[in-house]
Write an enzyme that holds these catalytic residues in place. Structure first.
Site, mmCIF file in Angstrom:
data_model
loop_
_atom_site.group_PDB
_atom_site.id
_atom_site.type_symbol
_atom_site.label_atom_id
_atom_site.label_comp_id
_atom_site.label_asym_id
_atom_site.label_seq_id
_atom_site.Cartn_x
_atom_site.Cartn_y
_atom_site.Cartn_z
ATOM 1 C CB SER A 128 -0.880 0.013 1.252
ATOM 2 O OG SER A 128 -1.317 1.337 1.490
ATOM 3 C CG HIS A 137 -4.086 -1.877 -1.098
ATOM 4 N ND1 HIS A 137 -5.172 -2.711 -1.262
ATOM 5 C CD2 HIS A 137 -4.419 -1.035 -0.082
ATOM 6 C CE1 HIS A 137 -6.111 -2.401 -0.382
ATOM 7 N NE2 HIS A 137 -5.689 -1.373 0.348
ATOM 8 C CG ASP A 164 -5.281 2.220 1.224
ATOM 9 O OD1 ASP A 164 -6.152 1.340 1.309
ATOM 10 O OD2 ASP A 164 -4.083 2.025 1.521
ATOM 11 C CG MET A 191 -8.710 6.723 2.687
ATOM 12 S SD MET A 191 -7.763 6.872 4.200
ATOM 13 C CE MET A 191 -6.846 5.322 4.168
ATOM 14 C CG HIS A 245 -9.340 -0.523 0.442
ATOM 15 N ND1 HIS A 245 -8.649 -0.571 1.638
ATOM 16 C CD2 HIS A 245 -10.652 -0.676 0.779
ATOM 17 C CE1 HIS A 245 -9.497 -0.740 2.634
ATOM 18 N NE2 HIS A 245 -10.718 -0.795 2.148
ATOM 19 C CG MET A 300 -11.407 2.598 2.998
ATOM 20 S SD MET A 300 -9.767 2.676 3.718
ATOM 21 C CE MET A 300 -8.794 2.739 2.224
ATOM 22 C CG MET A 320 -11.124 -3.383 6.386
ATOM 23 S SD MET A 320 -9.728 -2.973 5.305
ATOM 24 C CE MET A 320 -8.753 -1.868 6.336
ATOM 25 C CG ASP A 370 -5.811 -2.995 3.922
ATOM 26 O OD1 ASP A 370 -4.706 -2.629 4.356
ATOM 27 O OD2 ASP A 370 -6.573 -2.252 3.262
HETATM 28 C C1 DX5 Z 1 -5.993 1.445 6.118
HETATM 29 C C2 DX5 Z 1 -5.666 1.118 4.696
HETATM 30 C C3 DX5 Z 1 -4.491 0.243 4.536
HETATM 31 C C4 DX5 Z 1 -3.189 0.850 4.999
HETATM 32 C C5 DX5 Z 1 -2.396 -0.260 5.603
HETATM 33 O O1 DX5 Z 1 -7.230 2.067 6.164
HETATM 34 O O2 DX5 Z 1 -6.766 0.460 4.088
HETATM 35 O O3 DX5 Z 1 -4.362 -0.234 3.205
HETATM 36 O O4 DX5 Z 1 -2.417 1.422 3.990
HETATM 37 O O5 DX5 Z 1 -1.261 0.271 6.199
HETATM 38 P P1 DX5 Z 1 -0.392 -0.594 7.211
HETATM 39 O O6 DX5 Z 1 0.121 -1.776 6.455
HETATM 40 O O7 DX5 Z 1 0.671 0.350 7.636
HETATM 41 O O8 DX5 Z 1 -1.292 -0.996 8.341
HETATM 42 ZN ZN ZN Z 2 -6.426 -0.516 2.148
#
Ligand code: DX5
Ligand code: ZN
Length: 222
Positions: free
Chosen positions: A7, A31, A33, A35, A64, A66, A135, A174
């Site tokens: 990620s 990956h 993210d 948001m 992903h 969110m 998650m 994740d």
């Molecule tokens: C959290 C994200 C993850 C995040 C994971 O909301 O969905 O993908 O990047 O980061 P680490 O591996 O540092 O927990």
């Molecule tokens: Zn993620």
């Protein structure tokens, strides 16, 4: 088959093409993210910026989402060059319709659940998904601790996938995945691992991906 998906949430956002190149030798997917500061208390990219990252990436992108209103966002991202788009159960009104719309583009459709959401909610959609994401932290931020208590959900999902013959469905975890935790998740049945800080904080991110892959392989039940 084990997949490691770094990620880039905590990588250098000003130089993402190069950050992606740093793991290109050993990672399967990147990956991404997305948001919106509504579904989670953090903002990363709007669609245009995400699309630029997807277009310029040396590796295939696993999105992903969110974001609220995933019924609209899911199909929109599926029309990009991303190989997979995962929506949250909690952010989607019509889950079946949205998953089908993602798949219609030839994109892998993923369904994610937050830590407080029961695994039971995904059961009616198993035939419609290509990725099931359990998650292992509360979504929103990188660098949090892995929630081992999510492993019964992973094990349940693995047994459902196995008994229904969904051998092509990826079971992803994740959050907090690292050298110390990846074997636990793999042993429970996960085969697809997102790792943010563990990879990008390592002195050699590509080597860390290899290390994670080996640990996951050794622990996997199959
Ligand atoms: C959290 C994200 C993850 C995040 C994971 O909301 O969905 O993908 O990047 O980061 P680490 O591996 O540092 O927990
Ligand atoms: Zn993620």
């Amino acid at each position: 088959m084990i997949r490691i998906c770094p990620s880039i949430l905590n990588a250098n956002f000003d130089d993402l093409p190069n950050e992606i190149l740093r793991v290109a030798k050993s990672a399967d997917l990147i990956h991404l993210d997305v948001m919106d500061n509504i579904f989670v208390p953090n903002f990363t990219f709007d669609f245009d910026r995400a699309n630029e990252i997807i277009e310029s990436s040396a590796l295939p992108i696993d999105v992903h989402l969110m974001v609220e209103k995933a019924d609209l966002a899911g199909p929109k991202y599926a029309a990009s060059a991303a190989v997979s788009v995962t929506i949250h159960f909690e952010a989607t009104e019509n889950v079946a319709k949205t998953l089908a719309a993602i798949r219609e583009n030839g994109t892998r459709a993923g369904l994610a659940i937050k830590p407080n959401t029961s695994i039971e909610v995904v059961k009616p959609f198993l035939h419609l998904i290509d990725i099931l994401l359990v998650m292992t932290v509360e979504p929103g931020f990188g660098g949090q601790s892995f929630m081992k208590e999510m492993m019964p959900k992973v094990a349940t999902a693995r047994s459902w996938l196995r008994s229904n013959g969904f051998s092509d469905t990826w079971l992803q975890v994740d959050g907090g995945v690292s050298e110390d935790t990846i074997a636990i998740a793999s042993e429970a049945g996960a085969d697809t691992f997102v790792a943010g800080s563990a990879v990008y904080k390592a002195p050699n991110p590509a080597d860390m991906v290899l290390k994670l892959r080996n640990l996951a392989k050794d622990a996997h039940p199959s």
